[in-house]
Design a protein around this motif. Sequence first.
Motif, PDB file in Angstrom:
ATOM      1  N   PHE A   1       0.836  -1.190  -0.380  1.00 11.28           N
ATOM      2  CA  PHE A   1      -0.160   0.027  -0.131  1.00 11.28           C
ATOM      3  C   PHE A   1       0.341   1.128  -0.053  1.00 11.28           C
ATOM      4  N   TYR A   2       0.574   2.283  -0.508  1.00 11.43           N
ATOM      5  CA  TYR A   2       1.303   3.052  -1.200  1.00 11.43           C
ATOM      6  C   TYR A   2      -0.269   4.378  -0.502  1.00 11.43           C
ATOM      7  N   ALA A   3       0.238   5.888  -1.059  1.00 10.53           N
ATOM      8  CA  ALA A   3      -0.818   6.730  -0.422  1.00 10.53           C
ATOM      9  C   ALA A   3      -0.632   8.602  -1.123  1.00 10.53           C
ATOM     10  N   ASP A   4      -0.609   9.120  -1.851  1.00  4.13           N
ATOM     11  CA  ASP A   4       0.025  10.598  -1.974  1.00  4.13           C
ATOM     12  C   ASP A   4      -0.450  11.359  -0.863  1.00  4.13           C
TER      13      ASP A   4
ATOM     14  N   ALA B   1      -6.662  21.064  -2.095  1.00  2.00           N
ATOM     15  CA  ALA B   1      -6.088  21.225  -3.624  1.00  2.00           C
ATOM     16  C   ALA B   1      -6.967  19.846  -4.715  1.00  2.00           C
ATOM     17  N   ALA B   2      -7.241  19.277  -4.144  1.00  5.49           N
ATOM     18  CA  ALA B   2      -7.952  17.968  -4.584  1.00  5.49           C
ATOM     19  C   ALA B   2      -7.624  16.339  -3.575  1.00  5.49           C
ATOM     20  N   ASP B   3      -8.318  16.007  -3.791  1.00  3.98           N
ATOM     21  CA  ASP B   3      -8.394  14.519  -3.744  1.00  3.98           C
ATOM     22  C   ASP B   3      -7.450  13.509  -3.093  1.00  3.98           C
ATOM     23  N   PRO B   4      -6.475  13.323  -2.168  1.00  5.40           N
ATOM     24  CA  PRO B   4      -6.115  11.951  -2.565  1.00  5.40           C
ATOM     25  C   PRO B   4      -6.362  11.068  -2.878  1.00  5.40           C
ATOM     26  N   SER B   5      -5.370   9.960  -3.700  1.00  5.51           N
ATOM     27  CA  SER B   5      -5.707   8.564  -3.215  1.00  5.51           C
ATOM     28  C   SER B   5      -4.844   7.571  -3.084  1.00  5.51           C
ATOM     29  N   VAL B   6      -5.114   6.381  -2.404  1.00  7.94           N
ATOM     30  CA  VAL B   6      -4.434   4.647  -1.816  1.00  7.94           C
ATOM     31  C   VAL B   6      -3.905   4.728  -2.704  1.00  7.94           C
ATOM     32  N   TYR B   7      -2.749   3.762  -3.161  1.00  3.70           N
ATOM     33  CA  TYR B   7      -2.922   2.847  -4.085  1.00  3.70           C
ATOM     34  C   TYR B   7      -2.332   1.601  -3.626  1.00  3.70           C
ATOM     35  N   ALA B   8      -2.891   0.077  -4.572  1.00  6.23           N
ATOM     36  CA  ALA B   8      -2.348  -1.591  -3.778  1.00  6.23           C
ATOM     37  C   ALA B   8      -0.796  -1.563  -4.932  1.00  6.23           C
ATOM     38  N   LEU B   9       0.078  -2.063  -4.624  1.00  4.07           N
ATOM     39  CA  LEU B   9       0.481  -2.638  -5.393  1.00  4.07           C
ATOM     40  C   LEU B   9       0.781  -4.113  -5.484  1.00  4.07           C
ATOM     41  N   TRP B  10       0.006  -5.083  -6.561  1.00  8.92           N
ATOM     42  CA  TRP B  10       0.678  -6.521  -6.905  1.00  8.92           C
ATOM     43  C   TRP B  10       1.268  -6.762  -7.870  1.00  8.92           C
ATOM     44  N   GLN B  11       2.267  -7.917  -7.336  1.00  9.46           N
ATOM     45  CA  GLN B  11       3.112  -7.927  -8.614  1.00  9.46           C
ATOM     46  C   GLN B  11       2.982  -9.577  -9.204  1.00  9.46           C
TER      47      GLN B  11
ATOM     48  N   THR C   1       2.605   3.531  16.778  1.00  8.76           N
ATOM     49  CA  THR C   1       3.442   3.164  16.717  1.00  8.76           C
ATOM     50  C   THR C   1       4.541   4.337  16.164  1.00  8.76           C
ATOM     51  N   LYS C   2       4.405   4.945  15.099  1.00  6.47           N
ATOM     52  CA  LYS C   2       5.954   6.260  15.135  1.00  6.47           C
ATOM     53  C   LYS C   2       6.082   7.231  14.864  1.00  6.47           C
ATOM     54  N   GLY C   3       4.891   7.890  15.090  1.00 12.64           N
ATOM     55  CA  GLY C   3       4.506   8.845  15.626  1.00 12.64           C
ATOM     56  C   GLY C   3       3.589  10.031  14.247  1.00 12.64           C
ATOM     57  N   GLN C   4       3.234  11.069  14.311  1.00 13.43           N
ATOM     58  CA  GLN C   4       2.172  11.973  13.371  1.00 13.43           C
ATOM     59  C   GLN C   4       3.643  11.813  12.630  1.00 13.43           C
ATOM     60  N   ASP C   5       4.723  12.713  12.142  1.00 15.24           N
ATOM     61  CA  ASP C   5       5.092  12.831  11.257  1.00 15.24           C
ATOM     62  C   ASP C   5       5.388  11.689  10.310  1.00 15.24           C
ATOM     63  N   PHE C   6       5.484  10.947  10.641  1.00 14.16           N
ATOM     64  CA  PHE C   6       6.162   9.465   9.956  1.00 14.16           C
ATOM     65  C   PHE C   6       4.865   9.963   9.092  1.00 14.16           C
ATOM     66  N   VAL C   7       3.424   9.898   9.294  1.00 13.32           N
ATOM     67  CA  VAL C   7       2.340   9.413   8.291  1.00 13.32           C
ATOM     68  C   VAL C   7       2.765  10.959   7.475  1.00 13.32           C
ATOM     69  N   ILE C   8       2.827  12.173   8.000  1.00 15.94           N
ATOM     70  CA  ILE C   8       2.178  13.695   6.926  1.00 15.94           C
ATOM     71  C   ILE C   8       4.212  13.694   6.313  1.00 15.94           C
ATOM     72  N   ASP C   9       5.346  13.147   6.339  1.00 11.95           N
ATOM     73  CA  ASP C   9       5.906  12.871   5.180  1.00 11.95           C
ATOM     74  C   ASP C   9       6.158  11.935   4.848  1.00 11.95           C
ATOM     75  N   THR C  10       4.775  10.808   4.933  1.00 13.28           N
ATOM     76  CA  THR C  10       4.358   9.513   3.419  1.00 13.28           C
ATOM     77  C   THR C  10       6.012   8.678   3.351  1.00 13.28           C
ATOM     78  N   ARG C  11       6.605   8.401   4.877  1.00  9.52           N
ATOM     79  CA  ARG C  11       7.607   7.460   4.567  1.00  9.52           C
ATOM     80  C   ARG C  11       6.958   6.054   4.801  1.00  9.52           C
ATOM     81  N   PHE C  12       5.853   5.462   5.031  1.00 12.29           N
ATOM     82  CA  PHE C  12       4.566   4.278   5.001  1.00 12.29           C
ATOM     83  C   PHE C  12       5.566   4.440   3.894  1.00 12.29           C
ATOM     84  N   ASN C  13       5.486   5.068   2.298  1.00  7.69           N
ATOM     85  CA  ASN C  13       5.241   4.515   1.027  1.00  7.69           C
ATOM     86  C   ASN C  13       6.776   3.650   0.318  1.00  7.69           C
TER      87      ASN C  13
END
Length: 222
Positions: free
Chosen positions: A122-125, A133-143, A178-190
Amino acid sequence: MASRALAVLGSTLTLACLPTLAQAQATVAQVFNGEMLGTNLRYFESIAGIARTSVGDVHSYRVQGCEISANAAGGTVSELRLQLSPSCKADLSSFIGTFAPPANKPLTFGAMSESSGGQLEFYADCLHLCGNAADPSVYALWQGPHAVNFTEVLLEAVLADDAAINASNQWSEAMQKTKGQDFVIDTRFNCERDFDEVANQSFKGVKVTAVTIGTELNKPGC
């Protein structure tokens, strides 16, 4: 002379109408099809019709009222994207065979995970403090495996309806805890896969709004 002029005019009109007729007669199943990957753009457009818009290497088409786009860098179609709606449904079987979910049912993240037998990445804008400005999207990748030529499927859900928003909130809250707010704001989960299991559960029943298929697909970074 008059009859000859009319014949020439008729031939000219016929040729001018060919792209329009091709576009009108094409079906989604013909255009959004695994056999189109790797084809020359000119061949693709002989089926899909002339592109409505082009931005760089990405060309957009309307087929049976459905929005389909093709990435054709170097003149070769490398990926196809279909925007989904109740009347625009995706049959992924021509791309990934038996790994595809049932085509006669709404495409959800859970359906793709179940049919492919694996967990999605899973990934997200953006998930938190995204602005208006615009609705963000969430993505899921299957390889896909070698059996389907390592074809990739990228599912997308615009965070606009309650189901998608609630799922994104669950995913975001689990990461913040688990990781804190900045982890999500900075999209480090990607760039980490630690929270894919949470995302798979949260988005299990969420309907996909668009699907892209090809190889080496682009996805949000960290």
